[in-house]
Design a protein around this motif. Structure first.
Motif, PDB file in Angstrom:
ATOM      1  N   ILE A   1     -39.765   4.998 -20.797  1.00  4.96           N
ATOM      2  CA  ILE A   1     -39.423   6.063 -21.739  1.00  4.96           C
ATOM      3  C   ILE A   1     -39.941   7.354 -21.110  1.00  4.96           C
ATOM      4  CG2 ILE A   1     -39.782   7.018 -24.058  1.00  4.96           C
ATOM      5  CD1 ILE A   1     -38.302   4.355 -24.124  1.00  4.96           C
ATOM      6  N   ASP A   2     -39.049   8.273 -20.826  1.00  3.23           N
ATOM      7  CA  ASP A   2     -39.474   9.566 -20.299  1.00  3.23           C
ATOM      8  C   ASP A   2     -39.372  10.578 -21.425  1.00  3.23           C
ATOM      9  OD1 ASP A   2     -40.000   9.259 -17.302  1.00  3.23           O
ATOM     10  OD2 ASP A   2     -38.121   8.187 -17.568  1.00  3.23           O
ATOM     11  N   ALA A   3     -40.481  10.707 -22.139  1.00  2.14           N
ATOM     12  CA  ALA A   3     -40.449  11.527 -23.342  1.00  2.14           C
ATOM     13  C   ALA A   3     -40.151  12.988 -22.999  1.00  2.14           C
ATOM     14  CB  ALA A   3     -41.776  11.413 -24.089  1.00  2.14           C
ATOM     15  N   ASP A   4     -40.707  13.484 -21.881  1.00  2.00           N
ATOM     16  CA  ASP A   4     -40.496  14.892 -21.534  1.00  2.00           C
ATOM     17  C   ASP A   4     -39.025  15.180 -21.231  1.00  2.00           C
ATOM     18  OD1 ASP A   4     -43.128  15.467 -21.899  1.00  2.00           O
ATOM     19  OD2 ASP A   4     -43.655  15.402 -19.773  1.00  2.00           O
TER      20      ASP A   4
ATOM     21  N   LEU B   1     -39.374   3.194 -30.012  1.00  2.00           N
ATOM     22  CA  LEU B   1     -39.545   4.653 -29.963  1.00  2.00           C
ATOM     23  C   LEU B   1     -40.300   5.205 -31.170  1.00  2.00           C
ATOM     24  CD1 LEU B   1     -35.957   5.662 -28.772  1.00  2.00           C
ATOM     25  CD2 LEU B   1     -38.075   5.942 -27.465  1.00  2.00           C
ATOM     26  N   ARG B   2     -40.614   4.342 -32.119  1.00  2.02           N
ATOM     27  CA  ARG B   2     -41.059   4.799 -33.438  1.00  2.02           C
ATOM     28  C   ARG B   2     -42.132   5.887 -33.395  1.00  2.02           C
ATOM     29  NH1 ARG B   2     -40.635  -0.071 -37.043  1.00  2.02           N
ATOM     30  NH2 ARG B   2     -38.425   0.491 -36.922  1.00  2.02           N
ATOM     31  N   ASP B   3     -43.090   5.780 -32.467  1.00  3.83           N
ATOM     32  CA  ASP B   3     -44.192   6.758 -32.488  1.00  3.83           C
ATOM     33  C   ASP B   3     -44.015   7.910 -31.509  1.00  3.83           C
ATOM     34  OD1 ASP B   3     -45.525   5.198 -34.418  1.00  3.83           O
ATOM     35  OD2 ASP B   3     -46.228   3.863 -32.820  1.00  3.83           O
ATOM     36  N   THR B   4     -42.832   8.020 -30.930  1.00  4.84           N
ATOM     37  CA  THR B   4     -42.657   9.029 -29.880  1.00  4.84           C
ATOM     38  C   THR B   4     -42.040  10.314 -30.409  1.00  4.84           C
ATOM     39  OG1 THR B   4     -40.424   8.268 -29.375  1.00  4.84           O
ATOM     40  CG2 THR B   4     -42.234   7.223 -28.155  1.00  4.84           C
ATOM     41  N   GLY B   5     -41.534  10.315 -31.639  1.00  9.89           N
ATOM     42  CA  GLY B   5     -40.826  11.499 -32.129  1.00  9.89           C
ATOM     43  C   GLY B   5     -39.405  11.588 -31.594  1.00  9.89           C
ATOM     44  N   LEU B   6     -38.958  10.532 -30.919  1.00 12.69           N
ATOM     45  CA  LEU B   6     -37.611  10.520 -30.354  1.00 12.69           C
ATOM     46  C   LEU B   6     -36.808   9.371 -30.949  1.00 12.69           C
ATOM     47  CD1 LEU B   6     -38.686  10.979 -26.625  1.00 12.69           C
ATOM     48  CD2 LEU B   6     -37.584  12.712 -28.057  1.00 12.69           C
ATOM     49  N   PHE B   7     -35.485   9.461 -30.860  1.00 17.11           N
ATOM     50  CA  PHE B   7     -34.655   8.328 -31.266  1.00 17.11           C
ATOM     51  C   PHE B   7     -33.396   8.283 -30.428  1.00 17.11           C
ATOM     52  CE2 PHE B   7     -31.002   9.840 -33.981  1.00 17.11           C
ATOM     53  CZ  PHE B   7     -31.232  11.191 -33.852  1.00 17.11           C
ATOM     54  N   PHE B   8     -32.777   7.098 -30.451  1.00 16.37           N
ATOM     55  CA  PHE B   8     -31.502   6.898 -29.764  1.00 16.37           C
ATOM     56  C   PHE B   8     -30.423   6.830 -30.839  1.00 16.37           C
ATOM     57  CE2 PHE B   8     -28.227   3.864 -28.248  1.00 16.37           C
ATOM     58  CZ  PHE B   8     -27.734   4.648 -27.226  1.00 16.37           C
TER      59      PHE B   8
ATOM     60  N   LEU C   1     -32.187  10.377 -25.220  1.00 16.38           N
ATOM     61  CA  LEU C   1     -32.866  10.308 -26.513  1.00 16.38           C
ATOM     62  C   LEU C   1     -32.851  11.714 -27.120  1.00 16.38           C
ATOM     63  CD1 LEU C   1     -35.952   8.225 -25.319  1.00 16.38           C
ATOM     64  CD2 LEU C   1     -33.797   7.369 -26.292  1.00 16.38           C
ATOM     65  N   TYR C   2     -33.138  11.774 -28.408  1.00 17.30           N
ATOM     66  CA  TYR C   2     -33.136  13.055 -29.110  1.00 17.30           C
ATOM     67  C   TYR C   2     -34.402  13.181 -29.945  1.00 17.30           C
ATOM     68  CZ  TYR C   2     -28.271  13.289 -27.754  1.00 17.30           C
ATOM     69  OH  TYR C   2     -27.120  13.340 -27.009  1.00 17.30           O
ATOM     70  N   PRO C   3     -34.900  14.412 -30.130  1.00 17.30           N
ATOM     71  CA  PRO C   3     -36.051  14.588 -31.017  1.00 17.30           C
ATOM     72  C   PRO C   3     -35.653  14.234 -32.445  1.00 17.30           C
ATOM     73  CG  PRO C   3     -35.552  16.622 -29.785  1.00 17.30           C
ATOM     74  CD  PRO C   3     -34.417  15.684 -29.559  1.00 17.30           C
ATOM     75  N   LEU C   4     -36.510  13.504 -33.124  1.00 16.10           N
ATOM     76  CA  LEU C   4     -36.252  13.246 -34.542  1.00 16.10           C
ATOM     77  C   LEU C   4     -36.131  14.583 -35.250  1.00 16.10           C
ATOM     78  CD1 LEU C   4     -38.695  10.314 -35.365  1.00 16.10           C
ATOM     79  CD2 LEU C   4     -36.210  10.297 -35.664  1.00 16.10           C
ATOM     80  N   PRO C   5     -35.101  14.736 -36.084  1.00 15.92           N
ATOM     81  CA  PRO C   5     -34.956  16.033 -36.747  1.00 15.92           C
ATOM     82  C   PRO C   5     -36.137  16.301 -37.680  1.00 15.92           C
ATOM     83  CG  PRO C   5     -33.290  14.452 -37.503  1.00 15.92           C
ATOM     84  CD  PRO C   5     -34.029  13.797 -36.407  1.00 15.92           C
TER      85      PRO C   5
END
Lengths: 462, 462
Positions: free
Chosen positions: B104-107, B126-133, B215-219
């Motif tokens: 997972i490349d969060a950046d 991804l639950r704790d990353t602030g990202l989702f697919f 991936l996208y930032p959780l809104p």
């Protein structure tokens, strides 16, 4: 690479009978079509044909296949990587007269155009519709050429590149078939994605005769601004943070101190000669406010000066015109010099390091070379000014280019974000994807163009 | 289409020595892999192999090529068009055990996964990353399968389909080469777009061994609602207007009265049995307010009832779970029936007419057939419940399907927005793009898989 065989009298006669004075072997016309902005020497075609219709293209392709004559499609001639040079001679197929806008479907937000329509002509035509076509590579490129090179530009960070914005194409294949690559629905799972195969194929798989592209509603509000930074790292680090936070900026352009110096001299912009970001924001009034507040707070955290706003349409247009003249402005920094232009694109997390190391490398070598770029995508350009008559200078620029590409590849980036492979980056393509991947491309080329008549010598060796 | 030749003892021995008990010819396992949700009769493979690594896939492909054995890649088995059926026998290559999330490349907002990772597993990770697919076809499909079929689903109207969300792939080609189709940069103009060629190729060009997706930032804020309409036209016309105004809705799902009836019976949802739209909005608080006000005013203009909000995460999750159970819920409307499922996608301007005419056609024929769809894309599904043992009923459903596709094509739409061609829509593919376009696909297939071992019999005849 050399011209294969001279054009035969039969070929010349058949094209003359087909096109009349829209077919020519005149030296000045050939010369004009054999030069571009790249560092490559002129490679004039043996003849030039001006198509006016899809049927013209079909007949030209048939004649060329029959006589084994290479076809080099030619739109606005704004390629930077030698795409339109006649590397193996043959016929330059100029589509500038195919400049009809066939349909605007306002309800579906699509436009269907002939390949010679330029992006500015399309946007001028759209003026009263409330819609616009966003892809903006700087030059007033033709839509056909933009499809063929998978162009992008300043707006891609928000609206995507030609990859995302071509709905379908009409293509004349090497065997003279007219194919449609898709319908006008927004998405489809019907068969192989031929649209995306031809987008970016650089004329090597067929000639684009028609394109349907996506349009977008003009945003309710638009604001643009420039912002000065103490150094390169501060500017690029701001961009990285803006993108990682998902701010939907419409444009986010990096312009380094050298480029600003060129702009000031050429366009009298009077900007401080330090790195800048040029921004544009699209949205509703409230959305714009949110975006701007966030971006301002990020840039201030990185020590930026206050935004200078270009709030009127005129000021905005002047700002982006200045941005787009950087290429020509920079050329004036060293009169008589030629530009070796290159572009890479890296994952956004690597952008700051990539730009910084590149700037250090350029400084060490003492080459005048502005760095500008569509940094919201991780994409930037270097324009190295060299004396084309001094081989050592050209070699030095090529070495810098090779180191830049190696740097980008080591960061999981690409050797070209938007200029394409053309004649220039064929070795880098192999470095990037490996020879097995390029072999897959070659197998496709051999299958679709066994006679290698479609823009031969480009992308990879046949 | 029939199995080609029985598996040889040599082939069985070589796979057994390679995979041990991860290779089997056991009848129950073959049977399990020879069925899907489509109306096609079971087509079991001759054997099943469970790969655990890219190297496993390479060796399996090498063995299959050497022995001329077809390979049918198998992810979650959720295809609706017969993709995983062994139409010509051979080996089913099950990748469910390739379920590792590699990076997972969060950046950079990318994830690299093995093909057996399902979309729900990725989102759980991804639950704790602030990202989702975002791509969400309903079923908990595997990422490999979603790449192969160019899947989309409820979120595509805002986030795009697999076409837009695959960054690169690792593919094992028919000649056993492991190729990488791209790097991790957001865009590239380097060579042919192999990523998009393999996305949607339905396993016919190679086996996907790894995928990097966006991936996208959780809104910041999410709101969901359902809204009841007096009739189909009012619901669909609302959607058309919402899309034409460029409102960035995240989900916009049409659910007709028959589907609501099924839902009420199955999930006890208690909704009025009229056409509905299910909405989800993503954005900042202010952005959400703007979107919702606009959408409410549009739906009210079309006579809709007030929004019923699902404001808590639990209520939202319940809402979308209900949406995703429609397929199974609808099956219960006629116990013992099989579903003939089809999907088309049309330009948004044609959507209202296409849905309306289709509903009239279904009504005339007296078939129980809910209509649901990702209407923000112009995409909708019809699920016709038939007694598979009554040939006349199956034929009637197929005729309805053919009329629906003809209707969509006449509107410049596609015969499948997201389910793919598989075994079912090969004739429609020719109707849609013409035989010359399909011939180009065939030439590519012949070039890359001359022995026709990769999922033979799918998309088009070899």
């Amino acid at each position: 690479m050399m011209p294969r065989t001279p054009l035969t009298p039969e070929f010349i006669a058949s094209l003359t009978s087909l096109l009349g004075d829209r077919f020519t072997t005149s030296l000045p016309v050939r010369d004009h079509h054999g030069r571009d902005e790249s560092i490559f020497p002129a490679m004039p075609p043996d003849a030039v044909a001006f198509a006016r219709s899809t049927e013209d293209i079909v007949q030209i392709v048939d004649a060329c296949r029959h006589h084994g004559v290479p076809i080099v499609p030619y739109g606005a001639g704004s390629s930077l990587e030698g795409h339109t040079l006649a590397a193996e001679g043959g016929l330059c197929l100029n589509v500038q007269q195919m400049d009809q806008i066939i349909a605007i479907d306002a309800d579906d937000q699509t436009a269907t155009v002939q390949p010679g329509v330029t992006r500015e002509a399309l946007n001028a035509h759209l003026r009263d519709t409330g819609l616009f076509f966003p892809v903006d590579p700087g030059a007033d490129a033709s839509l056909g050429g933009m499809c063929a090179t998978r162009a992008s530009g300043t707006n891609a960070v928000r609206y995507g590149t030609m990859r995302e914005n071509v709905v379908n194409l009409t293509v004349i294949t090497a065997d003279g078939q007219t194919i449609k690559t898709g319908r006008r629905a927004r998405k489809s799972a019907a068969g192989y994605d031929l649209t995306r195969l031809f987008v970016g194929s650089e004329g090597t798989l067929g000639v684009i005769a028609e394109a349907t592209v996506r349009l977008y509603p003009l945003p309710e509000a638009i604001m643009a601004a420039v912002c000065a930074f103490p150094d390169i790292n501060a500017a690029v680090a701001s961009v990285v943070q803006i993108i990682q936070l998902g701010v939907p900026v419409a444009r986010c352009e990096f312009v380094d101190a050298v480029a600003i110096r060129a702009l000031n001299a050429y366009s009298n912009t009077g900007l401080p000669e330090v790195p800048h970001l040029f921004f544009e924001f699209h949205g509703s009034d409230a959305g714009l406010r949110e975006q701007i507040e966030l971006v301002q707070s990020i840039t201030e955290d990185h020590g930026a000066a206050q935004f200078e706003w270009a709030s009127t349409p005129e000021a905005r247009s002047k700002l982006w015109k200045a941005r787009h003249t950087i290429y020509f402005a920079a050329s004036q920094l060293r009169p008589g010099a030629r530009s070796v232009v290159t572009d890479v694109c890296v994952p956004i997390s690597q952008l700051a390091e990539c730009v910084w190391e590149t700037s250090q490398d350029l400084q060490r070598e003492g080459i005048i070379a502005p760095i500008v770029g569509h940094v919201g995508d991780g994409n930037f350009h270097v324009q190295m000014l060299v004396d084309a008559d001094v081989p050592a200078e050209v070699a030095q620029a090529e070495q810098l280019n090779a180191r830049l590409v190696a740097r980008a590849l080591a960061m999981d980036g690409t050797c070209t974000g938007e200029h394409g492979i053309g004649l220039h980056k064929q070795g880098f393509l192999v470095d990037e994807l490996g020879s097995a991947s390029v072999e897959v491309m070659r197998q496709i080329k051999h299958a679709l163009d066994p006679g290698n008549i479609m823009n031969p010598g480009k992308v990879f060796a046949f």
